[in-house]
Structure formats: structure tokens, C-alpha cells
Enzyme design. Sequence first.
Site, PDB file in Angstrom:
ATOM      1  CE1 TYR A  12      43.762  32.626  20.653  1.00  0.00           C
ATOM      2  CE2 TYR A  12      44.837  31.232  18.887  1.00  0.00           C
ATOM      3  CZ  TYR A  12      43.877  31.542  20.074  1.00  0.00           C
ATOM      4  OH  TYR A  12      42.953  30.679  20.531  1.00  0.00           O
ATOM      5  CG  ASP A  30      44.720  21.794  12.886  1.00  0.00           C
ATOM      6  OD1 ASP A  30      45.422  21.326  13.557  1.00  0.00           O
ATOM      7  OD2 ASP A  30      43.509  22.348  13.278  1.00  0.00           O
ATOM      8  CG  HIS A  90      40.384  33.175  12.677  1.00  0.00           C
ATOM      9  ND1 HIS A  90      41.218  33.240  11.527  1.00  0.00           N
ATOM     10  CD2 HIS A  90      41.355  32.851  13.752  1.00  0.00           C
ATOM     11  CE1 HIS A  90      42.396  32.584  11.702  1.00  0.00           C
ATOM     12  NE2 HIS A  90      42.565  32.403  13.351  1.00  0.00           N
ATOM     13  CE1 TYR A  99      43.480  27.883  23.334  1.00  0.00           C
ATOM     14  CE2 TYR A  99      45.826  27.756  24.559  1.00  0.00           C
ATOM     15  CZ  TYR A  99      44.895  28.045  23.199  1.00  0.00           C
ATOM     16  OH  TYR A  99      44.852  27.969  22.084  1.00  0.00           O
ATOM     17  NE  ARG A 100      47.917  31.302  21.350  1.00  0.00           N
ATOM     18  CZ  ARG A 100      48.086  30.307  20.238  1.00  0.00           C
ATOM     19  NH1 ARG A 100      47.303  28.962  20.375  1.00  0.00           N
ATOM     20  NH2 ARG A 100      48.771  30.106  19.741  1.00  0.00           N
TER      21      ARG A 100
END
Lengths: 528, 528
Positions: A91, A150, A388, A473-474
Site C-alpha cells: 500500500y 500477516d 506486490h 477498502y484501502r
Amino acid sequence: MQLPPGVSSADFSAAIHQIEGAVGKDWVFTSDGDVDLYRDAYTPFWHEEDEKIPSAAVAPATVEEVQMVVKIANNYKIPLWPVSTGKNLGYGGTSPALSGTVILDLKRMNRVLEVSDTNHYALVEPGVSYFDLYRYIQENKLKVWIDPPDPGWGSLVGNTLERGGGRTPMHEHFATQCGMEVVLANGQLLRTGMGALPGSKTWQQYKYGFGPYVDGIFSQSNLGVVTKMGVWLMPEPEAYRACMVMVPKHDDLVPLVDTLAYLRNSQIVQGICSLGSPLLFYRASQGGGILDAPGDPSIAEMERIGREKGLAYWSTDLRFYGPAKVIDAQWEHAKERFSSIPGVRFQETASYTFPLTPDQQAKVNVLPEIGIPSMSIFGILNRTGHGHIGFSPIIPMTGEAVFEAWKVFGQAYVDLGVKPPEQVFAFPTTYFARCFVFLFLFTVTQDVETNRRTRAVFKGLVRVAAEHGWGDYRTHVAFMSDVMNVYSYNNHALLRLHETIKDALDPNGILSPGKSGIWPKSMRKAST
Amino acid sequence: MQLPPGVSSADFSAAIHQIEGAVGKDWVFTSDGDVDLYRDAYTPFWHEEDEKIPSAAVAPATVEEVQMVVKIANNYKIPLWPVSTGKNLGYGGTSPALSGTVILDLKRMNRVLEVSDTNHYALVEPGVSYFDLYRYIQENKLKVWIDPPDPGWGSLVGNTLERGGGRTPMHEHFATQCGMEVVLANGQLLRTGMGALPGSKTWQQYKYGFGPYVDGIFSQSNLGVVTKMGVWLMPEPEAYRACMVMVPKHDDLVPLVDTLAYLRNSQIVQGICSLGSPLLFYRASQGGGILDAPGDPSIAEMERIGREKGLAYWSTDLRFYGPAKVIDAQWEHAKERFSSIPGVRFQETASYTFPLTPDQQAKVNVLPEIGIPSMSIFGILNRTGHGHIGFSPIIPMTGEAVFEAWKVFGQAYVDLGVKPPEQVFAFPTTYFARCFVFLFLFTVTQDVETNRRTRAVFKGLVRVAAEHGWGDYRTHVAFMSDVMNVYSYNNHALLRLHETIKDALDPNGILSPGKSGIWPKSMRKAST
């Protein structure tokens, strides 16, 4: 060095000098080598000019130092990007939305201020990681569990403010937050909830305080720097059991999910659940995909293969926490409910009684499921390559919605030329109370062309999802404006509310410009 | 007619005329007889000039009408006080904090827009009462429960925004809220959470949306008019059981509450629990009080009376909801845990399997415990006299805190000259997840002197509670500034945050001036 836009070199130097005075020279980082550590290790802009690069980083040790840094930045109109421990991989890590932003690194504020194992809460600073809190609890022999995501190296404050999720009954992290201390853009310090009452005895026990309940506006936001946070913990349970429910036919997904929703919303199943498909995993192992694609075998053909190979079409795991006898009864009831699906099969996959011996613990597959932080998720993630980014749409908790999502995303993948192996995470889970969330992971590399394609895929999926009524959501910092842009009801009325509050609380726009697609007034036109 | 401050008679008439054009003449009320109905039936200012009296009331039927009314009011700077159904007895009913405010009565917006009994939620307008929603669910034979407060005539939106509580596992109402539609002071319409995504499929299933989570700022607040709200419901459970745990000695309260906290925070007990004391009720029946007072028998003496009369010193009720076998196991486990207290006794007080027959239902004592709205609470409340106001401090969920609270409030009652019979509600309950809340009720009458004394007592208790670190979760409109005033950390930093947001969103200060002690800029000096 990349200066913040509109800030002169002289002003920047003067501000840095003052910040050094506030926190000590050792804790202000301006060399390229140091600042590079704050770039996104998983950036989708590797080797590209669009990568957002900080100008400097500063690591205060106390609330007072945070207040001083914020005041100096506000005087000089220098943007700050607060991070707690700054993991947030997939993110954006510690990287800002605007080049030249100074990273406000809170990792030195790492005190566990209180843990109660009679009322089951903790009060922590932003730099406290899940590992730190776990260690504190073990050392003090407290009978409480944390809920680590995680992986467990991140910050409780950071993950909670990003509204992340874990695996135990406390899996919806923002729902477990109780009370904050916040430094506003003007350097003012406030406490929310019962913390606003001096000498409060219930800051970590009652969320709302009196009057407007404001904590939520400091999540996924750029309105303040959270310097303390309360979090609800769970009493150590007597036992844990993980079970698997498997159904043979394609259309069985509908009653499977309906029953799952009933069990979850009745609090009979408490941990997170993930859908799966032994049959589609088999198809994927044969070179096909998990998501639907043209040329796939028919449903009848797939069901035939399932019968032949003894593979269920769909599965879900269920996790129970509590007294062994209660778990027995809950699992019995769950089996009764699922038994309305012909051919359903059940399996117990794990069963523990606490506390575990070290030997027992060493054999546990997924430690976060029993409240123990771990880094073993990277053993799985490495399979996908270099790094990722996560695409995380929320869909309804119904079988029909899952079918539709797989069809839509499968077609989008085909249209966008994404290969089936990238679909390994294409199953929804219940990180949040009453919906499914997908977590599609896209590989980012050091190859410019590949990353360009990946970014186009990503933006395409955001758009396609929104057309079907599903929103993320994010998201990664690179796509925050894209995602906010689809939350556009009534000509972006919610974004305008955010902007109005932003301008009121942070008129100079120094806190995290661009976070969640919210830009300060001076940059608003240039943001899209 | 009492005009709003600073508004000329001509302007007021012009505004009312325009509002009549927007909603129809029939739905604008200006006669004294009509407006009197919007005064607080339980006002502590009966026959006094300080009673806050509305100027008029308007009852729009649609969101568009609400927008028009708000825009007109904003143009003329006329204050509005939105109410949903406007019950809120004990906290001010429909009465405003400022005389001359126009009541914005939303009771005509009473559509149940959706109920899902697969994903267990409802989407309702503000005028929908708990009775309305219950009736809708029964008529449509849906297998979901609502969580009504006592009494059930109020609005789901209103009670949830005031952060009220019920008795079933969904008892913390604000925690069950999911998604809002809001009209801002400028007349703009927005939707929160996933509702900001046009065509969203998960507005009532995922709370937070993307970016800052703002719903909380519209609770106990004056920042917007909520015109739609999602609420999470509970699947109809198989069974219900109510049980009682009784312990003999004074100091047993500590382990009793510790065990209660463990059971609640482990989700083993789900409904609300209320502490009680058969022994102190006995003392009260003999003319003493429930709270500690000088001259009370010693603890040893009380314990002796308890032994003699077979009365427990303390009790708590426990409520279980779910499959009968799960309840059996939960109750067994609870008994094992409480059995560490010597002399503990257990009793089952109610046991139902659903659906109930009409005959069975007629025999249920407290219907809200099984999700059925009722008005029977007034059978108890009438005992206290004419009307009441509620003093509702939050304290920690520990036996020690309860002892301290009883001592402190007992002394405060003595100092303030309050008679023991007024202590009938002096036991804490668990309307909220992880704390105790008291609900002391004070009788209000039509006698000026009595009410003056009561108000002084009330203000004294707010102050005394704050000195001990306890704050109210909600208060009567007459005391909102007093209560907000004790949430004063760092020179009232939280209030200043509220005021900054208020000024940004509602610069003319037209929405509920004075609500929760938050006044518009123009009235801020005059507010204390």
C-alpha cells in the site's frame, strides 16, 4: 534532494535546522542514502519519474517533539507524512503521495503504556509493533491476546488507522480501537473519547465520550498525527479449533455463504473465514485460472472432475475460540446448519488448548490465527515475485455476489491480459464483520513496461469494480485519488466534506497531502 | 411566539412562508398550541423562564424537502433542531438548547427502505420507530431481530445517533450503525461509507468506506441532518436464556465483576448484564438507601443479615442467545468460572425457544430482552413521579470502581440532600461493550423549588463524577454545556476541534445550536 513544492531551499534548510533543534541532529535524515530507506520498496514506479520521493525524514521520540516538529512544518508550510512503523507493504510503505514531503517517522515512540488483562485493553504509542506488544504481554505473563495481521512487524496504531484486519475474533481492527491522542496540524494536542476528561478512568473502555465521536476522521486520513491509541484485546481463550466445510456443486456456494453469514452474524463463528475451492486450485495447477475465463470447462464438466478426483467445488474454513465445550456445541450447530447442502463434508484441521507448549507452538501453521505475530506470510508472498500491490474491493457476503465478482474480474483480467497464476489470492475473506473483501495481489517489478501495464490493470479494476457497486477498502498511495474518485455520490459530496474539514483543521495543508485522495486547497486543482 | 435571537419578525415570517411553500402549509406549525407539543414534557424548568421554547416546527416528508428547509433556514440564519421521532424522554424530548429554534421534525420520513434477513440489516428513515421496524419484519416474516431500547416508541436513527443502548447482543447501538445519508447545513446531500459509491452494493454491510470514516461526527452532534441510516440486525436465534449469579459477601463483588468482564469480552455472554443486590434492595425497603450513607450498618452486619434472610450481597444477570446447546455450554462455563467464589448460587430465570407462541410471548417479563419493542418500562418509571432526567456516568468494569462510585455518589447524595428512594436505579449495567454505565434518574416536577434543587444536584454530580475520572455518555439538553465542560483535557482541545469543524460546515450556525455544548461562533461567548 527533492524539495516540497513551493518551498525555497533557504526555508527548507531553516526548517530542518529548527527541527534538528527540536529532536536532535541524529534523528533528522536528509542524505540520499538515508532518505532512500523511506522510498516504497514495492513501488510500481521503479525507475520512473512519477515515483514520489521524500525530501527528508524526522523521528521524534515524544509527543512534545511531535508537536514542535508539526509547528515548525506549519510555519514553513512543509508537508509531513506521518508513519508509525512504516511497513504497509503493498500500500506504499513509508512513501508519500507528494514528492518532497518530509516523513514523520514515529517508530521511536514505542512505549507500551498500559496493558490490562482484567479489562483486556492496551494503550500504545505508534511505534509499538505487534511483536513488541506480544513480547510485553508474554514477559508480564498477562492472559490476553492481540490480533496481529500477516505479517506482524507493523504498528498497531498504523494498521488500525489504515483499518486493516487480522484473523482472531478481534479481526476488524478499527472496531477494536478505543480512544486516541492526536496532534493537530497547528501543533495542538487533544484526546478523544473519555480521554478528553482529565484523569479519565475509562479512556480505553468506552469509545465515544460525549458529543461528536471523532476518532474515525483520523483513520485513512490526513487530519492529525495519532500519538497514543487504545486497543481492545481478547482474554486468552481456553481453546481454538479450525474446521473446513466442503460442498460438491457449483451452485452450493449460495447456501454455503448464506449459512456462513448466519453463523458469523450470530457470533457462533468468531474468527475470519476464507472461501476456497479445491477444484479451482486443481484447475489452476493445470494451467487454468481461478477466475472465470473463456474456454474454461463447463460447470457440469468441472463438477464431474470434482467427483472423479474427490475435490470439493467450494470450501470455507471456520474458526472457533473459547471454552472447549462451547466450541464443541458451536461446531455441532454449524454442521447441522450446513447439512442442508447435499454431499457436504466436514473436517477439523487444527485444535489447540492454551497455553501451548513451545513444541506445540512450533507446529502451528498460521500463528496469527492464535494471536501470535509472525513473518511467515512472506514465505507465500514471495511466490508472486518481487513485490506486490493490493487491490481490495468489498463485496456483499452472498454466493451470488461472489459469482458475479469472479465473472467480472475474470473478464477484466482477460481484457487486461493478466495471467492466471496471478490469481492465487482470488478468494474473498471476512476481515470485516458483515461483508467479503478480496485481496488481489499484483506483482510489481523493476521493469518499467511491466509496471505500466500493472498500473493500467489496477486502474481498470477500480473502474470495473465501481461500475458493479464495489469499492476498495484501502489502496496503495499511488492510486488513492483513483479510488476516492469512484466514491463520487452527488458530485463527490463526501470528498468535499473531507476537503472542508481538511481546510479548517490544516489550512496550510501540511499533513499528508494527497492521503486518501484528499489534497490541501492549494494543490487541489493539480491533483488529478 | 419566541423568535430566534437576531432574527427579525419580518425575516422569520418570510422564511416560514418559504418553508410552507417547500413542505406544504399543513406541515408547518406556528400556533402556541402546536408548538407547545414540542416542549419537553419532562423539563426541569417547568414554570421557569429558562425553559427553552421552540418558535415553530416543520415536518418535511422527503429528503428533498429537508434540503429545501435547511437552505431556507441557512439563508435567513434561522436555527433548526432536527428530531427523528423526538421521544428522548429524560434527555430533553424534542426541546432545543436555544429558545426560538425551529424544530425539524422528521417523523413523516418513516419508510423502512430495506430489510435483509440473509445479511441481517435494515435501511431506515429517521421517522421509523422500533415498533415500525418490528411490525415490518413480522409482516414480512423475516428471520431477524431488532434491538429496541426501553421504551420502543423512539426512532432507530434518533436513538442510534444519541448512542443509546438495548438489551440483546446488539445492545450498543452506535456500534450497529452502518452507512448514513446526511443533509449538511448548506443543503448539500452526502452519503457516508460505501454509500458514497454510486450504486453501491455494500452500503449496509461495510461501515468505513474509503478515506476518513466520518459517521461518528454526526452522532450527538449538530453537523448534519441524518436522513437515512443503515443498522445491523441479528439473525433470529434458536433460544434465549436468562440466568442469575448471586454471591454472599461484600468483597465478592470484585471477583464477580472480573469474571463478568472475562465472559463478556470473550463473547461468552452476549446480552446486557445488570448488577443488583438483593441485600441492598432489602435495606432500601427498610427505609435505607442503596448507595452508601453515614449510619448504614457495617459490612459485617449486612453480611449477617444476608445470611439470616438468605439474601445475596450482590447479583448479576447473564443473558445468552443462540442454539440451545451452545447456550448450555456457555452457561456451564460461566458457572465453572463463578464457582471460584465461595457460596455462589445460580438460578435460571427465563428460557425461551423461538418463535414464541402468542401465549408464551404474553408471559415474557421484559420484551426488549428478546428483541420485541414495548412500553412497559413506564410501569416502573412512573414510580419515580412526574418525569425524570437521567444522570449517566461511565465507570470502569471493576468491582473496585463500583465500590468507589457508590461511595462517592452516596456521599454526594447526602451532601445534596437527596432521599434514598431516588436511588432505585443506582446499579450499573453494560449497555456498552467494555464498561459499566449508571443511569441515575432524578424526578422532575412542576414545582420550581424542587426542580432548582434537582438541577443543582445534577450539576454537582457531573462535577463530582469528573473529579473521579468518570464522564457522562449522554445528557439532558439543559446540561449539555455542563457535561461538555468537564471533557476539558488540554484547555478544552476536543471542544475546540468540534467548534472548528462546526464553523467550517455550518458557518451560520443553523443546526442545533448548543447541542452537546457546541455553539456556533456567534453565540459562543454567550453560551456559558
